[in-house]
Enzyme design. Structure first.
Site, mmCIF file in Angstrom:
data_model
loop_
_atom_site.group_PDB
_atom_site.id
_atom_site.type_symbol
_atom_site.label_atom_id
_atom_site.label_comp_id
_atom_site.label_asym_id
_atom_site.label_seq_id
_atom_site.Cartn_x
_atom_site.Cartn_y
_atom_site.Cartn_z
ATOM 1 N N ARG A 8 42.490 40.162 28.216
ATOM 2 C CA ARG A 8 41.693 40.894 27.230
ATOM 3 C C ARG A 8 40.243 41.035 27.683
ATOM 4 O O ARG A 8 39.405 41.538 26.949
ATOM 5 C CB ARG A 8 41.748 40.197 25.856
ATOM 6 C CG ARG A 8 43.133 40.217 25.246
ATOM 7 C CD ARG A 8 43.135 39.783 23.795
ATOM 8 N NE ARG A 8 44.486 39.491 23.350
ATOM 9 C CZ ARG A 8 45.351 40.400 22.925
ATOM 10 N NH1 ARG A 8 44.993 41.659 22.853
ATOM 11 N NH2 ARG A 8 46.571 40.048 22.544
ATOM 12 N N LYS A 11 35.933 43.624 31.347
ATOM 13 C CA LYS A 11 35.364 43.811 32.683
ATOM 14 C C LYS A 11 36.446 43.640 33.748
ATOM 15 O O LYS A 11 36.487 44.356 34.740
ATOM 16 C CB LYS A 11 34.233 42.807 32.927
ATOM 17 C CG LYS A 11 33.002 43.120 32.132
ATOM 18 C CD LYS A 11 32.255 44.269 32.786
ATOM 19 C CE LYS A 11 31.012 44.634 32.015
ATOM 20 N NZ LYS A 11 30.309 45.776 32.631
ATOM 21 N N ASP A 69 43.724 34.895 37.199
ATOM 22 C CA ASP A 69 42.915 33.736 36.824
ATOM 23 C C ASP A 69 41.935 33.516 37.960
ATOM 24 O O ASP A 69 42.314 33.512 39.137
ATOM 25 C CB ASP A 69 43.749 32.486 36.571
ATOM 26 C CG ASP A 69 42.929 31.466 35.784
ATOM 27 O OD1 ASP A 69 42.470 31.793 34.683
ATOM 28 O OD2 ASP A 69 42.692 30.355 36.297
ATOM 29 N N SER A 70 40.686 33.380 37.605
ATOM 30 C CA SER A 70 39.678 33.368 38.658
ATOM 31 C C SER A 70 38.535 32.462 38.266
ATOM 32 O O SER A 70 38.427 32.033 37.112
ATOM 33 C CB SER A 70 39.175 34.794 38.894
ATOM 34 O OG SER A 70 38.838 35.392 37.659
ATOM 35 N N GLY A 153 29.951 37.655 34.429
ATOM 36 C CA GLY A 153 30.053 36.241 34.808
ATOM 37 C C GLY A 153 28.916 35.793 35.722
ATOM 38 O O GLY A 153 27.729 35.993 35.426
ATOM 39 N N LYS A 175 31.241 45.822 45.683
ATOM 40 C CA LYS A 175 31.774 44.528 45.210
ATOM 41 C C LYS A 175 33.283 44.454 45.466
ATOM 42 O O LYS A 175 33.784 43.456 45.981
ATOM 43 C CB LYS A 175 31.479 44.308 43.709
ATOM 44 C CG LYS A 175 32.105 42.986 43.223
ATOM 45 C CD LYS A 175 31.907 42.640 41.764
ATOM 46 C CE LYS A 175 32.722 41.386 41.421
ATOM 47 N NZ LYS A 175 32.757 41.005 40.032
ATOM 48 N N ARG A 181 38.883 39.265 43.897
ATOM 49 C CA ARG A 181 39.894 40.024 43.162
ATOM 50 C C ARG A 181 40.425 41.166 44.038
ATOM 51 O O ARG A 181 41.629 41.423 44.076
ATOM 52 C CB ARG A 181 39.256 40.577 41.865
ATOM 53 C CG ARG A 181 40.253 41.012 40.814
ATOM 54 C CD ARG A 181 39.624 41.100 39.429
ATOM 55 N NE ARG A 181 39.263 39.795 38.919
ATOM 56 C CZ ARG A 181 38.010 39.324 38.885
ATOM 57 N NH1 ARG A 181 36.989 40.063 39.276
ATOM 58 N NH2 ARG A 181 37.780 38.107 38.443
HETATM 59 P P1 IMP Z 1 39.327 33.368 33.456
HETATM 60 O O1 IMP Z 1 39.962 33.865 34.744
HETATM 61 O O2 IMP Z 1 39.535 34.322 32.331
HETATM 62 O O3 IMP Z 1 39.674 31.960 33.177
HETATM 63 O O4 IMP Z 1 37.755 33.409 33.644
HETATM 64 C C1 IMP Z 1 37.164 33.394 34.871
HETATM 65 C C2 IMP Z 1 35.668 33.171 34.755
HETATM 66 O O5 IMP Z 1 35.208 33.010 36.106
HETATM 67 C C3 IMP Z 1 34.899 34.355 34.192
HETATM 68 O O6 IMP Z 1 34.645 34.223 32.836
HETATM 69 C C4 IMP Z 1 33.619 34.325 34.989
HETATM 70 O O7 IMP Z 1 32.746 33.394 34.426
HETATM 71 C C5 IMP Z 1 34.072 33.786 36.334
HETATM 72 N N1 IMP Z 1 34.425 34.889 37.245
HETATM 73 C C6 IMP Z 1 35.675 35.239 37.703
HETATM 74 N N2 IMP Z 1 35.609 36.313 38.495
HETATM 75 C C7 IMP Z 1 34.314 36.675 38.528
HETATM 76 C C8 IMP Z 1 33.621 37.739 39.174
HETATM 77 O O8 IMP Z 1 34.184 38.629 39.839
HETATM 78 N N3 IMP Z 1 32.305 37.755 38.978
HETATM 79 C C9 IMP Z 1 31.631 36.828 38.238
HETATM 80 N N4 IMP Z 1 32.222 35.840 37.596
HETATM 81 C C10 IMP Z 1 33.565 35.752 37.740
#
Ligand code: IMP
Length: 196
Positions: A8, A11, A69-70, A153, A175, A181
């Site tokens: 959801r 971005k 997931d990142s 982020g 980027k 990603r």
């Molecule tokens: P999740 O994958 O939804 O658990 O959230 C990953 C979190 O890692 C994000 O809310 C960001 O804080 C950070 N994150 C993941 N990918 C990026 C990116 O491409 N740029 C900046 N922050 C990122």
């Protein structure tokens, strides 16, 4: 192939849609399945969380589902914030507070040992229960203050290796060509080409 995007985060949806634009995929989002239940991200690794999210959404929609997931792993902080990147400053936090906390934790860390990497796991789960995961990384370092206003982020403090600009100072395509990603989705692309 029709695939539901199991996130959801607007971005992330934008970024993933942009990167898969040339691939043989028609993307649906959770806006097409508003009743789809939330999945708790309680795994210890990016793979655990991505596979859990993709499987839950595939089970619910009966369609192949793709989850991301990142997070950011900072070497001087023993890999933190890692899988907790989205919740680094607490449960009801936001990007600005997470960034402030990171800069505060890093305030005494000298240049030269401010290395970090972004990691991304893309999981693709199928209604028959099968799932594949694809990892991508982007190596770089953490700046001393936020720069730029694109992305989301931790983008304003992350300098990809060899770059004088943060992710937040880059145009989308730049980027995508350097990002974790982008790297994980490239592997997914290779996999999908091999399935044809
Ligand atoms: P999740 O994958 O939804 O658990 O959230 C990953 C979190 O890692 C994000 O809310 C960001 O804080 C950070 N994150 C993941 N990918 C990026 C990116 O491409 N740029 C900046 N922050 C990122």
């Amino acid at each position: 192939m029709n695939i539901v995007l199991a996130t959801r985060n607007k971005k992330k949806v934008e970024e993933i849609k942009r990167i898969v634009a040339g691939m043989p995929i028609s993307l649906y989002t959770l806006d097409d399945f508003p009743e789809c239940p939330e999945v708790e991200e309680d795994g210890k690794t990016f793979e655990d969380n991505a596979a859990k999210k993709a499987k839950a959404v595939s089970d619910y929609t009966k369609m192949p589902a793709l989850a991301d997931d990142s997070g950011l792993e900072v070497y001087a902080l023993n890999g933190e914030p890692g899988v907790l990147s989205a919740r680094y400053a607490g449960e009801n936090t936001d990007d600005r507070k997470n960034l402030e906390k990171l800069l505060n934790e890093m305030r005494l860390v000298p240049d030269g040992i401010r290395g970090a990497r972004f990691a991304c796991c893309i999981a693709l789960a199928f209604p028959d229960g099968m799932a594949e995961t694809f990892m991508g990384y982007s190596e770089g370092s953490i700046g001393k203050g936020p720069k730029g206003s694109n992305g989301f982020g931790y983008d304003p403090v992350f300098y990809p290796a060899g770059c004088k600009k943060t992710f937040a100072e880059m145009a989308d395509a730049e980027k995508d060509s350097l990002s974790h990603r982008g790297a994980a989705l490239k592997k997914l692309h290779e996999y999908l080409k091999g399935r044809k």
